[in-house]
Scaffold this motif. Structure first.
Motif, PDB file in Angstrom:
ATOM      1  N   ARG A 115       0.832  -1.208   0.000  1.00  0.00           N
ATOM      2  CA  ARG A 115       0.000   0.000   0.000  1.00  0.00           C
ATOM      3  C   ARG A 115       0.865   1.255   0.000  1.00  0.00           C
ATOM      4  O   ARG A 115       0.560   2.233  -0.688  1.00  0.00           O
ATOM      5  N   GLU A 116       1.959   1.224   0.756  1.00  0.00           N
ATOM      6  CA  GLU A 116       2.843   2.391   0.819  1.00  0.00           C
ATOM      7  C   GLU A 116       3.604   2.598  -0.486  1.00  0.00           C
ATOM      8  O   GLU A 116       3.785   3.739  -0.932  1.00  0.00           O
ATOM      9  N   GLU A 117       4.045   1.518  -1.100  1.00  0.00           N
ATOM     10  CA  GLU A 117       4.936   1.623  -2.255  1.00  0.00           C
ATOM     11  C   GLU A 117       4.204   1.582  -3.597  1.00  0.00           C
ATOM     12  O   GLU A 117       4.717   2.090  -4.592  1.00  0.00           O
ATOM     13  N   HIS A 118       3.026   0.969  -3.623  1.00  0.00           N
ATOM     14  CA  HIS A 118       2.272   0.841  -4.878  1.00  0.00           C
ATOM     15  C   HIS A 118       0.796   1.097  -4.586  1.00  0.00           C
ATOM     16  O   HIS A 118      -0.034   0.186  -4.633  1.00  0.00           O
ATOM     17  N   PRO A 119       0.433   2.330  -4.285  1.00  0.00           N
ATOM     18  CA  PRO A 119      -0.926   2.616  -3.817  1.00  0.00           C
ATOM     19  C   PRO A 119      -2.020   2.307  -4.839  1.00  0.00           C
ATOM     20  O   PRO A 119      -3.178   2.130  -4.445  1.00  0.00           O
ATOM     21  N   ARG A 120      -1.675   2.215  -6.111  1.00  0.00           N
ATOM     22  CA  ARG A 120      -2.707   1.954  -7.121  1.00  0.00           C
ATOM     23  C   ARG A 120      -2.838   0.467  -7.449  1.00  0.00           C
ATOM     24  O   ARG A 120      -3.670   0.103  -8.283  1.00  0.00           O
ATOM     25  N   LEU A 121      -2.045  -0.358  -6.808  1.00  0.00           N
ATOM     26  CA  LEU A 121      -2.178  -1.802  -7.008  1.00  0.00           C
ATOM     27  C   LEU A 121      -3.258  -2.336  -6.082  1.00  0.00           C
ATOM     28  O   LEU A 121      -3.200  -2.161  -4.866  1.00  0.00           O
ATOM     29  N   ARG A 122      -4.247  -2.984  -6.648  1.00  0.00           N
ATOM     30  CA  ARG A 122      -5.324  -3.591  -5.853  1.00  0.00           C
ATOM     31  C   ARG A 122      -4.956  -5.042  -5.573  1.00  0.00           C
ATOM     32  O   ARG A 122      -4.668  -5.810  -6.490  1.00  0.00           O
ATOM     33  N   VAL A 123      -4.965  -5.415  -4.298  1.00  0.00           N
ATOM     34  CA  VAL A 123      -4.616  -6.779  -3.901  1.00  0.00           C
ATOM     35  C   VAL A 123      -5.862  -7.454  -3.335  1.00  0.00           C
ATOM     36  O   VAL A 123      -6.495  -6.945  -2.413  1.00  0.00           O
ATOM     37  N   HIS A 124      -6.184  -8.596  -3.902  1.00  0.00           N
ATOM     38  CA  HIS A 124      -7.346  -9.370  -3.460  1.00  0.00           C
ATOM     39  C   HIS A 124      -6.831 -10.650  -2.822  1.00  0.00           C
ATOM     40  O   HIS A 124      -6.115 -11.434  -3.448  1.00  0.00           O
ATOM     41  N   VAL A 125      -7.178 -10.879  -1.539  1.00  0.00           N
ATOM     42  CA  VAL A 125      -6.661 -12.018  -0.775  1.00  0.00           C
ATOM     43  C   VAL A 125      -7.802 -12.981  -0.462  1.00  0.00           C
ATOM     44  O   VAL A 125      -8.872 -12.561   0.008  1.00  0.00           O
ATOM     45  N   THR A 126      -7.565 -14.258  -0.704  1.00  0.00           N
ATOM     46  CA  THR A 126      -8.529 -15.319  -0.395  1.00  0.00           C
ATOM     47  C   THR A 126      -7.895 -16.330   0.532  1.00  0.00           C
ATOM     48  O   THR A 126      -6.755 -16.754   0.303  1.00  0.00           O
ATOM     49  N   HIS A 127      -8.609 -16.714   1.591  1.00  0.00           N
ATOM     50  CA  HIS A 127      -8.139 -17.804   2.460  1.00  0.00           C
ATOM     51  C   HIS A 127      -8.433 -19.121   1.753  1.00  0.00           C
ATOM     52  O   HIS A 127      -9.586 -19.487   1.546  1.00  0.00           O
ATOM     53  N   ARG A 128      -7.383 -19.838   1.378  1.00  0.00           N
ATOM     54  CA  ARG A 128      -7.555 -21.101   0.662  1.00  0.00           C
ATOM     55  C   ARG A 128      -6.387 -22.031   0.996  1.00  0.00           C
ATOM     56  O   ARG A 128      -5.228 -21.615   0.930  1.00  0.00           O
TER      57      ARG A 128
END
Length: 318
Positions: A115-128
């Protein structure tokens, strides 16, 4: 030249197993998938599917096509990575799958760095869990998977996937009560045997963690009485804390805090699990993947620096 879209449908069928699963994953009607594969058969001039009961399987010729399709898609992913590298700002969405303890102990720190270094990158996390996440990675449902490997339980390494070690996570025998002059003080194997008549919490049957745990107990000479089955290691920990069960717990479960239950060392060669990241070959040079792996490595380094050592094992437990 064969139609790439239809080739991708054939590849999806190999990885997902049924026409219905392909249709669901791609939000197509099953009849549309079937029609497109029929057109591909016409293009190729040989049967690509053969019935097996109510399902279908790929013919030898279809397997050849899928192998070439994998190579084409890998090159396209490398092209996508080069385009992304040429841009001045990292954007888009990165889809991550992670097992529970890594998701708790490592992923939030890595997300903060991203978030600090690449604020425009959206990260989607799934518990799997890895046994489900890795096939989904091959099917392109995820871009990066956090996976684990227990001692003596190596996993197959598909040629189209690329692994990178992240950390070795120490494993412990967690006791439901403090040992006092019991065989648990003699050796790791004796500590295991002292719990032969106690209830156990373990991961479900069929998982690598369960296979490893059962092997440990059987090597110690007993069949564990498993009362609780779950992939939720936090529940395992709570069961041990409340003295309902013994369990095997990794360091990551405490997320940098001091252990809350008595611990014993495990036998030699059984004391750590390997935690690693997995991506598809072709996407391993994508800047979003590189940034995420870098953030996870730094999160793992911070975790190692801030994790206190476990309480001293019983006096002769070496």
């Amino acid at each position: 030249m064969y139609d790439l879209h239809r080739l991708r449908l054939l590849r999806e069928l190999k990885h997902r197993g049924t026409l219905a699963a392909v249709a669901t994953a791609l939000t197509y009607a099953p009849s549309s998938v079937s029609q497109q594969l029929s057109l591909l058969e016409t293009e190729v001039g040989v049967p690509l599917l053969e019935p097996v009961g109510r399902r279908v399987r790929l013919t030898v010729q279809a397997e050849i096509l899928v192998a070439h399709t994998e190579a084409v898609l890998e090159r396209l992913e490398r092209a996508e990575a080069e385009i992304a590298t040429s841009l001045t700002e990292l954007t888009g969405t990165l889809r991550i799958a992670s097992f529970q303890t890594a998701a708790l102990a490592l992923v939030p720190t890595a997300l903060g760095l991203l978030r600090e270094e690449h604020p425009r990158l959206r990260v989607h996390v799934t518990h799997r869990e890895p046994e489900l996440a890795l096939p989904a990675l091959q099917a392109r449902d995820f871009d990066l998977v956090l996976a684990e490997e227990y001692p003596g339980n190596p996993k197959p390494r598909p040629a189209e996937l690329e692994q990178e070690d992240l950390l070795d996570d120490p494993l412990h025998l967690a006791l439901p009560q403090q040992p006092t002059g019991t065989p648990a003080a003699e050796s790791p194997t004796a500590a295991l045997r002292s719990l032969a008549d106690r209830p156990w919490g373990m991961e479900p049957e069929g998982t690598p963690a369960r296979h490893w745990a059962m092997t440990l107990c059987r090597n110690a000479g007993f069949e564990p009485d498993v009362h609780f089955e779950t992939t939720d290691l936090l529940l395992h920990l709570r069961l041990v804390e409340q003295r309902h069960a013994a369990a095997f717990l990794p360091d990551l479960v405490w997320n940098g805090r001091s252990p809350t239950v008595p611990l014993c060392r495990l036998p030699d060669g059984q004391r750590t699990r390997r935690v690693f990241t997995v991506v598809r070959r072709g996407s391993d040079r994508h800047p979003a993947v590189l940034a995420c792996r870098d953030a996870l490595r730094r999160a793992a380094t911070l975790h190692r620096r801030t994790t206190p050592p476990p309480p001293s094992s019983p006096e002769k437990n070496r």
